[in-house]
Design a protein around this motif. Structure first.
Motif, short mmCIF file in Angstrom:
data_model
loop_
_atom_site.label_atom_id
_atom_site.label_comp_id
_atom_site.label_asym_id
_atom_site.label_seq_id
_atom_site.Cartn_x
_atom_site.Cartn_y
_atom_site.Cartn_z
N LEU A 1 24.39 66.31 39.05
CA LEU A 1 23.32 65.42 39.48
C LEU A 1 22.48 64.97 38.28
N GLU A 2 22.19 65.90 37.37
CA GLU A 2 21.42 65.55 36.18
C GLU A 2 22.20 64.57 35.30
N LEU A 3 23.50 64.78 35.17
CA LEU A 3 24.32 63.88 34.36
C LEU A 3 24.37 62.48 34.97
N VAL A 4 24.48 62.41 36.29
CA VAL A 4 24.49 61.11 36.95
C VAL A 4 23.15 60.41 36.79
N SER A 5 22.06 61.16 36.96
CA SER A 5 20.73 60.55 36.86
C SER A 5 20.45 60.03 35.45
N ARG A 6 21.02 60.66 34.44
CA ARG A 6 20.83 60.23 33.06
C ARG A 6 21.85 59.18 32.62
N GLY A 7 22.76 58.83 33.53
CA GLY A 7 23.75 57.81 33.20
C GLY A 7 24.91 58.30 32.39
#
Length: 264
Positions: A248-254
């Motif tokens: 989720l963190e990786l997705v939110s940071r692009g």
């Protein structure tokens, strides 16, 4: 009767009849998926995937059955085998989430979930550095992390695509891009924890998982079997929670994204 003989007589016997039944079940799965058009585009893609998955499973399990005893006797070979398991999981999870070059970021959530648990088991002596024990335990954990990473990543990216306007609105109000994406994607990504939660909640009431049954057939007492199964379920909850949080963190940071079609 010895435990090995009990297991052989209780479990499915490896005979041509078993092969025939497996082939029929695989054909049924493919036919139903094709007839019901169980694919994202309404075509027959999932039927083909089911067929390929079934054949691959047979080949891979046959290969593992032949080499696992050999690998278990050598620590270097054992570590290489575990690394291979991890690499295949990363590739599988990453390509399920996205088709572009960011798929390799799937390595992070799987490692973040599995590595601390495996190291803790080795350092405490609960699991020895032996293939016959470490391979199945690590395999279960990697499999759980793979599933959670795929579900969390796909649900997060699907939600960001569907609610792209809300992300842009949040950014217009002054939120950083990562925060705007996180607010939209977090509820959807958290659904990836539901299968593990449901399995843990219903264990012993609805299902008797494989670790419990396998321990019993191997000659362990019901208390020992229950303790092992409890460990597996709780460890999977920890592994999957970490994997979902990281993806989720990786997705939110692009870091993980999909190539959006150009706006005309």
């Amino acid at each position: 009767m010895p435990a090995s003989e009990l297991a052989a007589t209780t479990l499915l016997p490896v005979t041509p009849v078993l092969g025939a039944v497996l082939a029929v079940l695989l054909v049924v799965a493919v036919a139903v998926a094709a007839y019901a058009r169980l694919s994202p585009d309404g075509g027959r893609g999932r039927g083909r995937e089911i067929a390929v998955a079934g054949v691959r499973a047979a080949v891979q399990l046959a290969a593992v059955s032949l080499v696992i005893g050999w690998v278990a006797e050598s620590v270097p070979l054992l570590l290489l085998f575990l690394l291979l398991m991890y690499a295949v999981a990363v590739r599988t999870a990453g390509r399920r989430i996205t088709r572009n070059a960011t798929w390799w970021w799937a390595a992070a959530p799987i490692a973040a979930g599995v590595l601390p648990v495996v190291l803790a088991l080795l350092l405490t002596g609960l699991v020895p550095l032996k293939g016959i024990t470490l391979i199945p335990v690590t395999g279960i954990l990697i499999g759980g992390a793979l599933t959670a990473t795929v579900l969390g990543g796909r649900r997060a990216l699907d939600e960001l695509h569907t609610r792209r306007g809300e992300v842009e609105a949040g950014m217009a109000l002054g939120l950083p891009a990562s925060e705007a994406r996180l607010e939209v994607a977090r509820p959807a990504a958290s659904d990836a924890l539901l299968p593990g939660l449901d399995q843990t909640r219903t264990v012993g009431l609805v299902t008797l998982p494989g670790a419990f049954v396998g321990m019993l057939l191997g000659g362990a007492s019901p208390v020992q079997a229950g303790a092992v199964q409890l460990f597996v379920l709780v460890a999977l909850l920890a592994v999957q929670a970490v994997a979902v949080a990281v993806v989720l963190e990786l997705v939110s940071r692009g870091r993980i994204h999909r190539d959006e079609p150009a706006v005309k």
